[in-house]
Design a protein around this motif. Structure first.
Motif, PDB file in Angstrom:
ATOM      1  N   TYR A   1     -40.546 -21.241  -4.841  1.00  0.00           N
ATOM      2  CA  TYR A   1     -41.351 -21.652  -4.124  1.00  0.00           C
ATOM      3  C   TYR A   1     -41.138 -23.336  -4.205  1.00  0.00           C
ATOM      4  CZ  TYR A   1     -43.963 -17.491  -3.878  1.00  0.00           C
ATOM      5  OH  TYR A   1     -44.344 -15.982  -3.700  1.00  0.00           O
TER       6      TYR A   1
ATOM      7  N   GLY B   1     -47.505 -21.144  -5.591  1.00  0.00           N
ATOM      8  CA  GLY B   1     -46.306 -20.431  -6.209  1.00  0.00           C
ATOM      9  C   GLY B   1     -45.518 -21.643  -7.027  1.00  0.00           C
ATOM     10  N   ARG B   2     -45.659 -22.553  -6.319  1.00  0.00           N
ATOM     11  CA  ARG B   2     -44.832 -23.910  -7.255  1.00  0.00           C
ATOM     12  C   ARG B   2     -45.518 -23.987  -8.487  1.00  0.00           C
ATOM     13  NH1 ARG B   2     -43.295 -29.771  -5.079  1.00  0.00           N
ATOM     14  NH2 ARG B   2     -43.522 -31.081  -7.103  1.00  0.00           N
TER      15      ARG B   2
ATOM     16  N   LEU C   1     -48.532 -12.229 -10.013  1.00  0.00           N
ATOM     17  CA  LEU C   1     -48.448 -13.742  -9.735  1.00  0.00           C
ATOM     18  C   LEU C   1     -49.894 -14.286  -9.444  1.00  0.00           C
ATOM     19  CD1 LEU C   1     -46.374 -15.817  -8.525  1.00  0.00           C
ATOM     20  CD2 LEU C   1     -46.530 -15.038  -6.181  1.00  0.00           C
TER      21      LEU C   1
ATOM     22  N   GLY D   1     -43.555 -13.898 -10.832  1.00  0.00           N
ATOM     23  CA  GLY D   1     -44.731 -13.062 -11.152  1.00  0.00           C
ATOM     24  C   GLY D   1     -44.437 -11.892 -12.157  1.00  0.00           C
TER      25      GLY D   1
END
Ligand code: FES
Length: 577
Positions: free
Chosen positions: A540, A545-546, A100, A448
Motif C-alpha cells: 500500500y 494500509g500504509r 489487517l 496483515g
C-alpha cells in the motif's frame, strides 16, 4: 441507591448530562429525541454496549438481540444503557485478512468510548478478531469492562455425523481435490455445517478467545461455551448488564481484573483446551495495552508441559455444545486447581477459585481427567534458532508426534499466490519428508499476517495417503486448523529475517521437543544472500494500509501498532463548540 444508580458527579458521564447551561441542554435534548425519559439523566452510570453486529459478520448476526438482554440487566441495576456500533470483522468474507483491521477496530472502540459519556462498557463480540480488538480498545481506556461473547453455533450435522467449522472444511477440501468426495456431497456439507447463529463450534480462535475471556476473569462463568441460540446465553447477557453497573459504581477498571495473574491463568487454560495459536498474538497485544509484563517466553514456560484435557476439534473429537453440556470451563479448571491463581479477581466480584467450588464434570470423555489426556502436550511451544531468532510457535496437540523432531529439505514458495499456483503441479519435486516453506505472510509482508500457514498438502502426496508434513511460515493459521505447522516466524520475510534468505533445497531442522528451529545454510552463504536481498515493494502507498505497514510490530510483540501500546485513560476532552 438501589433502582436508580448512585447519584454522583464522580461518573464521567456527569460532565455531559449533569452539566448546566447550553452544553447540558444540548446533550440531554438530543438524547431525549430517542425517547429517553428524565430519570435516565439523574446521575446514574452510563453503560456503553459496544456492538460488532453486522450482516457481513454472520457469526455476530444475533448480537443486536443479545444487546437487548444486556440493556435489561443494566436498567435493572439502575444504569443507563447506550448501544453503539463499531467496525465488525468477519472471517468468512473479509480480504486480505481480518487481522489487517484488528488494530483499527481497537482504535474505533477506544476513541468512541473516550469521546462519549460512557462510564463502563459491555463488549459484544464473537468472530475471531472482534474479541481481542474490543478488549484492546477498552484496555487503552481502562474503564470498567465486561466481555459478552455471542457463543458458538450448534453442531453441524452431515450424513449422520457431527461437522466442525473449519476443521472439517480442511478435510473435505482434501477429499474433494482427490476425488473422494462428490460435488453434490461437497455442496450438501456446505449447507449442513453452519446451521445457527454463533461462532465456529470447534475450539478455533473465536471459542478460544471467548473461553480465555472467562479465564481472564473479564467475562462471567460459561461465557465461552453456552451455545449462541441457548436461552442461557441471554441470561448471561442480562447478568453481565447488571454486573457492569456494580463495577462502575465500585470503580473496578479492566486493569484491576486483567492482571499478570489473569494472563498466567489464560496461558494455562489455553493449554488444557488445546486453544488457538492466535491467542498468543492477541494476549501479547492486550498485555501491551495494559502495561502488564507478559511476553512470548511466558507462553513457553507457563504452558509447555500442560496436557490437553479437552477432547474438541481440531485437537480431538467433540464440539463446543458437548463442552457446554460437560460442565464448561469451570469443570475443566477444576481439573487443574494447583496450576491456577485461584485468588485472581473476576467481574463477578469474587476470586476465580469460587467458580470452581461447585463445578462438576458431566462427561469425562469430553473433559478428560488429568491422567487420561487427549495429548500429553497441550500448550504452545515457542521455537527459537537461526531461522527464528525472534521466535516461532507450534501447537503440539494439533501436530503429528512423529514429525515434532524432523530434518528435511525445504521447498520454498515466495508468496501465497505462488503456493496456490504450484502445489498441485504433478512435477513438483516433493515427498513426505520435504518441509513446505511459505514466505511473505507476516504482518508487514502480506500485509496483515493472514491464516495461510497450514499449507494444503500436495495433491500427489494426498493421493499416496500422506496426511501431514512439516510446514513453516511467518503467517498464522486458523484456530480450527491442524497439522505440524510452525507459525509466526520472527523476524518475518518482509523485514529481512532469516526466512527471507531461505531457498529450495536448504536443509531445515525442527526440534519441537527442545524448542529449536534452524537452517543448515553456512554462515558465509547466508551473509552473501543477505547482502543481495532487497525488501519487497510495500503493498500500500496510501491510507490505512500504509499506516499499518509503517507502524505494525512483529508477532512476538502482538502485531499491535507501535503508537498504540499502553493506555490513555478516559479524560473528558475539550468542549466542541
Ligand atoms: Fe467467525 Fe469462525 S468464522 S468464528
Amino acid at each position: 441507591m438501589a433502582g436508580s444508580g448512585r447519584k454522583s458527579t464522580a461518573f464521567r458521564s456527569a460532565e455531559w448530562f449533569a452539566s448546566s447551561g447550553k452544553y447540558g441542554f444540548v446533550a440531554r435534548s438530543w438524547m431525549k429525541s430517542q425517547g429517553f425519559g428524565p430519570e435516565l439523566f439523574d446521575g446514574r452510570p452510563v453503560i456503553g454496549i459496544c456492538n460488532t453486529w453486522s450482516e457481513l459478520t454472520p457469526c455476530n448476526r444475533h448480537l443486536r438481540e443479545l444487546a437487548g438482554h444486556v440493556k435489561r440487566g443494566v436498567l435493572l441495576a439502575g444504569g443507563f444503557p447506550l448501544e453503539f456500533p463499531v467496525m465488525s470483522l468477519g472471517e468468512p468474507l473479509m480480504r486480505p485478512t481480518t487481522m489487517l483491521f484488528r488494530n483499527l477496530v481497537s482504535m474505533d472502540v477506544e476513541e468512541t468510548i473516550r469521546a462519549n459519556p460512557i462510564d463502563g462498557v459491555v463488549l459484544l463480540a464473537g468472530c475471531d478478531k472482534t474479541t481481542p480488538a474490543l478488549l484492546m480498545g477498552a484496555a487503552s481506556c481502562d474503564i470498567p469492562t465486561i466481555l459478552v461473547s455471542g457463543g458458538p453455533m450448534l453442531n453441524g450435522r452431515f450424513q449422520g455425523r457431527d461437522l466442525g467449522s473449519g476443521t472439517d472444511i480442511f478435510r473435505f477440501d482434501d477429499d474433494f481435490r482427490t476425488g473422494k468426495l462428490s460435488k453434490d456431497d461437497y455442496a450438501a456439507a456446505e449447507a449442513a455445517m453452519s446451521r445457527s447463529a454463533g461462532s465456529c463450534q470447534t475450539m478455533g480462535t473465536a471459542s478460544t478467545m471467548a473461553t480465555l475471556g472467562e479465564a481472564l476473569g473479564i467475562a462471567l462463568p460459561m461465557n465461552g461455551s453456552i451455545p449462541a441460540p441457548d436461552s442461557r446465553r441471554q441470561v448471561l447477557a442480562e447478568q453481565s448488564g447488571k454486573r457492569i453497573v456494580d463495577l462502575v459504581q465500585n470503580g473496578h477498571a479492566i486493569s484491576s481484573i486483567i492482571t499478570r495473574q489473569a494472563f498466567e491463568n489464560a496461558v494455562v487454560v489455553n493449554g488444557v483446551i488445546g486453544g488457538s495459536t492466535n491467542a498468543v498474538i492477541h494476549l501479547l497485544a492486550l498485555a501491551g495495552r495494559l502495561g502488564v509484563p507478559f511476553d512470548l517466553n511466558d507462553w513457553d514456560t507457563l504452558g509447555r508441559d500442560l496436557p490437553c484435557l479437552l477432547d474438541l476439534k481440531p485437537s480431538g473429537r467433540f464440539l463446543m455444545e458437548e463442552f457446554f453440556h460437560a460442565g464448561g470451563l469451570p469443570a475443566l479448571m477444576a481439573r487443574i486447581p494447583d496450576r491456577l491463581h485461584l485468588d485472581a479477581p473476576t467481574v463477578d466480584g469474587v476470586p476465580i477459585g469460587d467458580r470452581l467450588a461447585h463445578a462438576q464434570c458431566y462427561n469425562d470423555e469430553v473433559i478428560r481427567p488429568v491422567d487420561n489426556p487427549v495429548a500429553s502436550q497441550g500448550g504452545i511451544i515457542v521455537l527459537r534458532g537461526n531461522l527464528a531468532p525472534g521466535g516461532a510457535v507450534i501447537k503440539p496437540s494439533a501436530a503429528s508426534p512423529d514429525l515434532m523432531v524432523h530434518r528435511g529439505r525445504a521447498l520454498v514458495f515466495e508468496t501465497a499466490d505462488d503456493f496456490r499456483a504450484g502445489i498441485d503441479d504433478p512435477d513438483l519435486d516433493v515427498d513426505a519428508t520435504t518441509i513446505l516453506v511459505l514466505k511473505n505472510a507476516g504482518p508487514v509482508g502480506y500485509p496483515g499476517m493472514p491464516e495461510v500457514g497450514n499449507l494444503a498438502l500436495p495433491k500427489k502426496l494426498l493421493q499416496q495417503g500422506v496426511t501431514d508434513m512439516v510446514r513453516i511460515s511467518d503467517g498464522r493459521m486458523s484456530g480450527t486448523a491442524f497439522g505440524t505447522v510452525v507459525l509466526h516466524v520472527t523476524p518475518e520475510t518482509a523485514v529481512g529475517g532469516p526466512l527471507a534468505h531461505l531457498k529450495t533445497g536448504d536443509i531445515v531442522r525442527l526440534d519441537a521437543q527442545s524448542g529449536t528451529l534452524d537452517h543448515e545454510v553456512p554462515d558465509d552463504e547466508m551473509a552473501r544472500r543477505r547482502t543481495a536481498w532487497t525488501p519487497p515493494e510495500p503493498a500500500y502507498d496510501r491510507g490505512y494500509g500504509r499506516m499499518f505497514i509503517n507502524s505494525v510490530l512483529q508477532a512476538d510483540q502482538g502485531v499491535d501498532f507501535d503508537f498504540l501500546i499502553g493506555s490513555s485513560g478516559t479524560p473528558v476532552s475539550k468542549l466542541p463548540f
